[in-house]
Structure formats: C-alpha cells, structure tokens
Enzyme design. Structure first.
Site, PDB file in Angstrom:
ATOM      1  N   GLY A   1     -16.320 -19.865   2.025  1.00 13.19           N
ATOM      2  CA  GLY A   1     -15.648 -19.024   3.009  1.00 13.19           C
ATOM      3  C   GLY A   1     -16.601 -18.204   3.852  1.00 13.19           C
ATOM      4  O   GLY A   1     -17.697 -17.837   3.413  1.00 13.19           O
TER       5      GLY A   1
ATOM      6  N   TYR B   1      -3.998 -14.526  -3.587  1.00 11.99           N
ATOM      7  CA  TYR B   1      -3.135 -13.915  -4.608  1.00 11.99           C
ATOM      8  C   TYR B   1      -1.693 -14.414  -4.524  1.00 11.99           C
ATOM      9  O   TYR B   1      -0.837 -14.002  -5.286  1.00 11.99           O
ATOM     10  CB  TYR B   1      -3.193 -12.387  -4.528  1.00 11.99           C
TER      11      TYR B   1
ATOM     12  N   ASP C   1     -13.035  -3.916   0.684  1.00  9.90           N
ATOM     13  CA  ASP C   1     -12.578  -5.222   0.173  1.00  9.90           C
ATOM     14  C   ASP C   1     -13.589  -5.822  -0.814  1.00  9.90           C
ATOM     15  O   ASP C   1     -13.218  -6.321  -1.879  1.00  9.90           O
ATOM     16  CB  ASP C   1     -12.358  -6.219   1.315  1.00  9.90           C
TER      17      ASP C   1
ATOM     18  N   SER D   1       0.802  -1.231   0.000  1.00 12.67           N
ATOM     19  CA  SER D   1       0.000   0.000   0.000  1.00 12.67           C
ATOM     20  C   SER D   1       0.838   1.285   0.000  1.00 12.67           C
ATOM     21  O   SER D   1       0.533   2.205  -0.769  1.00 12.67           O
ATOM     22  CB  SER D   1      -0.964  -0.003   1.185  1.00 12.67           C
TER      23      SER D   1
ATOM     24  N   LYS E   1      -9.408  -4.676  12.221  1.00 15.24           N
ATOM     25  CA  LYS E   1     -10.554  -4.277  11.389  1.00 15.24           C
ATOM     26  C   LYS E   1     -11.880  -4.199  12.147  1.00 15.24           C
ATOM     27  O   LYS E   1     -12.739  -3.394  11.815  1.00 15.24           O
ATOM     28  CB  LYS E   1     -10.716  -5.268  10.226  1.00 15.24           C
TER      29      LYS E   1
ATOM     30  N   GLY F   1      -6.715 -13.213  -7.345  1.00 16.27           N
ATOM     31  CA  GLY F   1      -6.987 -12.304  -6.233  1.00 16.27           C
ATOM     32  C   GLY F   1      -6.219 -10.987  -6.239  1.00 16.27           C
ATOM     33  O   GLY F   1      -6.544 -10.071  -5.486  1.00 16.27           O
TER      34      GLY F   1
ATOM     35  N   GLY G   1     -13.037 -12.926   6.893  1.00 17.37           N
ATOM     36  CA  GLY G   1     -13.065 -11.503   6.558  1.00 17.37           C
ATOM     37  C   GLY G   1     -13.293 -11.240   5.079  1.00 17.37           C
ATOM     38  O   GLY G   1     -14.206 -10.482   4.710  1.00 17.37           O
TER      39      GLY G   1
ATOM     40  N   MET H   1      -3.748 -20.846  -0.671  1.00 18.20           N
ATOM     41  CA  MET H   1      -2.645 -19.951  -0.286  1.00 18.20           C
ATOM     42  C   MET H   1      -1.528 -20.791   0.338  1.00 18.20           C
ATOM     43  O   MET H   1      -1.816 -21.788   0.995  1.00 18.20           O
ATOM     44  CB  MET H   1      -3.176 -18.940   0.741  1.00 18.20           C
TER      45      MET H   1
HETATM   46  P1  NAD Z   1      -9.982 -15.593   7.670  1.00 16.74           P
HETATM   47  O1  NAD Z   1      -9.023 -16.213   8.599  1.00 16.74           O
HETATM   48  O2  NAD Z   1     -10.852 -14.471   8.129  1.00 16.74           O
HETATM   49  O3  NAD Z   1     -10.953 -16.741   7.083  1.00 16.74           O
HETATM   50  C1  NAD Z   1     -10.437 -18.005   6.740  1.00 16.74           C
HETATM   51  C2  NAD Z   1     -11.494 -18.809   5.980  1.00 16.74           C
HETATM   52  O4  NAD Z   1     -10.875 -19.993   5.466  1.00 16.74           O
HETATM   53  C3  NAD Z   1     -12.663 -19.285   6.841  1.00 16.74           C
HETATM   54  O5  NAD Z   1     -13.847 -19.287   6.059  1.00 16.74           O
HETATM   55  C4  NAD Z   1     -12.275 -20.729   7.197  1.00 16.74           C
HETATM   56  O6  NAD Z   1     -13.376 -21.540   7.512  1.00 16.74           O
HETATM   57  C5  NAD Z   1     -11.628 -21.141   5.881  1.00 16.74           C
HETATM   58  N1  NAD Z   1     -10.708 -22.283   6.007  1.00 16.74           N
HETATM   59  C6  NAD Z   1      -9.556 -22.337   6.720  1.00 16.74           C
HETATM   60  N2  NAD Z   1      -8.967 -23.552   6.543  1.00 16.74           N
HETATM   61  C7  NAD Z   1      -9.777 -24.252   5.702  1.00 16.74           C
HETATM   62  C8  NAD Z   1      -9.730 -25.555   5.139  1.00 16.74           C
HETATM   63  N3  NAD Z   1      -8.706 -26.367   5.398  1.00 16.74           N
HETATM   64  N4  NAD Z   1     -10.736 -25.942   4.328  1.00 16.74           N
HETATM   65  C9  NAD Z   1     -11.770 -25.128   4.046  1.00 16.74           C
HETATM   66  N5  NAD Z   1     -11.882 -23.877   4.534  1.00 16.74           N
HETATM   67  C10 NAD Z   1     -10.887 -23.445   5.352  1.00 16.74           C
HETATM   68  O7  NAD Z   1      -9.108 -15.136   6.404  1.00 16.74           O
HETATM   69  P2  NAD Z   1      -9.390 -13.913   5.399  1.00 16.74           P
HETATM   70  O8  NAD Z   1      -8.818 -12.666   5.970  1.00 16.74           O
HETATM   71  O9  NAD Z   1     -10.800 -13.935   4.984  1.00 16.74           O
HETATM   72  O10 NAD Z   1      -8.442 -14.339   4.180  1.00 16.74           O
HETATM   73  C11 NAD Z   1      -8.780 -15.421   3.343  1.00 16.74           C
HETATM   74  C12 NAD Z   1      -7.884 -15.355   2.097  1.00 16.74           C
HETATM   75  O11 NAD Z   1      -8.213 -14.170   1.379  1.00 16.74           O
HETATM   76  C13 NAD Z   1      -6.391 -15.275   2.407  1.00 16.74           C
HETATM   77  O12 NAD Z   1      -5.702 -16.048   1.446  1.00 16.74           O
HETATM   78  C14 NAD Z   1      -6.062 -13.795   2.183  1.00 16.74           C
HETATM   79  O13 NAD Z   1      -4.736 -13.585   1.765  1.00 16.74           O
HETATM   80  C15 NAD Z   1      -7.017 -13.472   1.059  1.00 16.74           C
HETATM   81  N6  NAD Z   1      -7.389 -12.058   0.967  1.00 16.74           N
HETATM   82  C16 NAD Z   1      -7.257 -11.488  -0.238  1.00 16.74           C
HETATM   83  C17 NAD Z   1      -7.605 -10.177  -0.395  1.00 16.74           C
HETATM   84  C18 NAD Z   1      -7.427  -9.569  -1.745  1.00 16.74           C
HETATM   85  O14 NAD Z   1      -7.523  -8.334  -1.858  1.00 16.74           O
HETATM   86  N7  NAD Z   1      -7.219 -10.367  -2.771  1.00 16.74           N
HETATM   87  C19 NAD Z   1      -8.119  -9.412   0.670  1.00 16.74           C
HETATM   88  C20 NAD Z   1      -8.267 -10.054   1.913  1.00 16.74           C
HETATM   89  C21 NAD Z   1      -7.886 -11.386   2.052  1.00 16.74           C
END
Ligand code: NAD
Length: 289
Positions: free
Chosen positions: A133, A237, A109, A24, A73, A258, A136, A211
């Site tokens: 999912g 991503y 987001d 950022s 957040k 992503g 967040g 990831m």
């Molecule tokens: P989080 O910890 O809030 O949520 C994790 C999610 O993954 C939950 O729904 C959980 O149940 C699920 N999960 C975890 N292990 C699992 C498994 N083995 N099988 C099935 N589901 C599983 O995480 P977050 O902040 O929502 O981030 C999730 C992904 O999104 C990360 O890879 C993060 O880098 C990415 N992200 C990308 C952006 C973007 O701008 N592209 C923005 C935010 C987050």
C-alpha cells in the site's frame, strides 16, 4: 448528555465527508462523560473547499480541537502553525489541537497502528516490515514504524496513481530516519513479495484490498509466503476478518485486524486534546467488541 452541556462546554469535532457513519462522536462523548470532562464532540460533513472556513470557525469558536478525515487531511496542513514529526513527513493531518489560537497538526493513524500491535504484544522496534500500500493509511504506518525504530520496510504497491507517492514516501523516510532501510517494489512481482515476507517479522496490508466490495480478494496470492510466527496485520476493518487474515491464520501466523487501529488512533488524539487517558478498556468493550 443534555445535563452535561452548559455555557462553558468546549467543542470538538470531526470534519470531512462522509462522516455520518463515524464512531468517533460516541467514543469521545462517552469518554468525556466518564472522566467528567466538559466537552462535546460532533461531526461536520464538509468538503475540501470548505477547509479554510472550518479552520477559521475553529479559531472563532475556540474549539479545543478537530479530527480530520478524507478528503480534508492534506488540505488542512497549510493552516497549521506547527506539524508533528509524522504529519510533517506524511503531509497530512488527522488531529488538530488548538492552543489559544495556535494550531498543531498531528497524524495519529500510524501511532494507532503501532499501539494496536503493542496491545497484541508485538513491537515494531528492530523489526523488518513488509507492507502493501501507498495510500493514506499505508503511508502513515510506514512513517510511524520508521520513527518507532523498525530496521527495514519493504513497500509493495501496484503501478497506479499511488506508486509515485510510495517512492516519495520512501525517500522522505530515508532522509528523516537514515537507520531504516526502505525499498519499494511493484506488487505484481509475486516472487519478490514472497521473498520479502519470508525475511520479515511483520506483514501489513495497507490497501483497500479485502474491504467490501473486494472482500473476496487478498494482496498475498502465493500462500507459501506465510510461515508460522509471522505477524500479519490488516488495516481493513470491514469485514473484521479479511481473506488475508483467514489464510494467514490457517498457515499459523499471528493475525491482527484493523479495528484496533481505529480505537488506538482515537486514544492518541484524546490524550493530545485532554492530556488524559481515554478509558480504553471500557471504550473497547462498548464500541469495539
Ligand atoms: P487510499 O485510497 O489512500 O489508498 C488505497 C491503496 O490501495 C493504494 O495503495 C492503492 O494502490 C491500493 N489499491 C487499490 N486497489 C488495489 C488493488 N486492486 N490491488 C492492489 N492494491 C490496490 O486508501 P486509504 O485511506 O489508505 O485506506 C486503505 C484501507 O485502510 C481502507 O480499507 C480503509 O478503510 C482502511 N483504513 C483503516 C484505518 C484503521 O484505523 N483501521 C484507518 C484508515 C484507513
């Protein structure tokens, strides 16, 4: 950079932890310089217990705004004077705009996700979306897609600590956007996942699956779920092309990674801070290619 900073220069920042890896500061400072805007953007590594101090400092220093990442957040919400419709439903904020001491919390987001899809020629309006999912990223996407006119959203999550939150999100969306049909399922039900993907135009992975170090895995186990023309988007991503996207591409799906979501959530925040459009094409080429 040095020659740009004067006694008048305004400050913006990212808060959360960790923030050292964040792209950022580079993206915003490049855009400020390019548009001749007198701001600098830095990152402060702070924990949840320091959120109140950070908000006080923001007011004291008359900062124009702050981006907020994990784990802060949710904690920042209680200090906002106003919340955007998305931030209100989600209960989390990633962008704070300071208008002379009045703080408005936004969540860009989900907007970043929707605008990334639009950048690839895909609209969410009137579409059925299946999404894996309940964390967040997924919650922000679900809420924004509903606000932007998706006709139906089928949410799949495993029965972990996030499952309950997923049920709550579904209920909040039903109340806020009654026209959007929202259902929640256990992701262990592979047949149901396949059935819901077949009746959807868009499938999204909003989990951490794919990831690193889970880069060998995909939330879609039954590859017959994919069909040519289905749009498959991943929030992950790193790596840029996940196993999900590789397998979906081989089945003729339109695949969207992503990285663009990161760019477009920043574009939305930049507009909120400055009222101006980030030079998206240049930022994309410099920092996202
Ligand atoms: P989080 O910890 O809030 O949520 C994790 C999610 O993954 C939950 O729904 C959980 O149940 C699920 N999960 C975890 N292990 C699992 C498994 N083995 N099988 C099935 N589901 C599983 O995480 P977050 O902040 O929502 O981030 C999730 C992904 O999104 C990360 O890879 C993060 O880098 C990415 N992200 C990308 C952006 C973007 O701008 N592209 C923005 C935010 C987050």
């Amino acid at each position: 950079m040095d020659s740009r900073i004067s006694g008048h220069t305004g400050l913006l920042a990212l808060i959360g932890s960790p923030v050292g890896h964040s792209g950022s500061p580079a993206m915003y400072n490049y855009s400020f310089a390019r548009l001749g805007l007198d701001y600098v953007y830095v990152a402060f590594d702070i924990g949840e217990d320091q959120v109140k101090d950070a908000i006080d400092a923001m007011k004291t220093f008359r900062m124009r705004g702050m981006n907020v990442t994990m784990p802060c957040k949710t904690a920042v919400c209680q200090y906002m004077d106003h919340l955007s419709p998305a931030a209100q439903i989600i209960g989390a904020v990633n962008t704070i705009v300071n208008d002379n001491g009045v703080l408005t919390g936004h969540m860009t987001d989900g907007e970043g996700f929707v605008r990334n899809l639009a950048d690839h020629g895909v609209e969410v309006k009137n579409k059925k979306i299946t999404i894996a999912g309940g964390g967040g990223a997924a919650t922000a996407i679900q809420v924004q897609c509903a606000l932007d006119g998706a006709s139906a959203i089928s949410i799949f999550n495993r029965k972990d600590a996030f499952f309950h939150r997923t049920l709550e999100t579904a209920e909040k969306i039903r109340k806020a956007v009654p026209g959007c049909q929202v259902e929640v399922y256990d992701i262990a039900d592979t047949d149901k996942l396949t059935e819901e993907i077949h009746s959807s135009q868009i499938f999204v992975n909003g989990t951490v699956v794919g990831m690193k170090p889970m880069d060998g895995e995909s939330v879609v186990k039954d590859l017959s779920a994919f069909y040519p023309g289905l749009v498959v988007a991943d929030v992950v991503y790193n790596p840029e092309e996940t196993r999900l996207l590789r397998e979906a591409k081989a089945a003729g799906c339109t695949c969207i990674g992503g990285k663009g979501m990161l760019l477009w959530q920043g574009v939305a925040a930049f507009k909120l801070y400055t009222g101006q459009d980030m030079p998206v094409q240049e930022v994309k080429e410099r920092f996202f290619s």
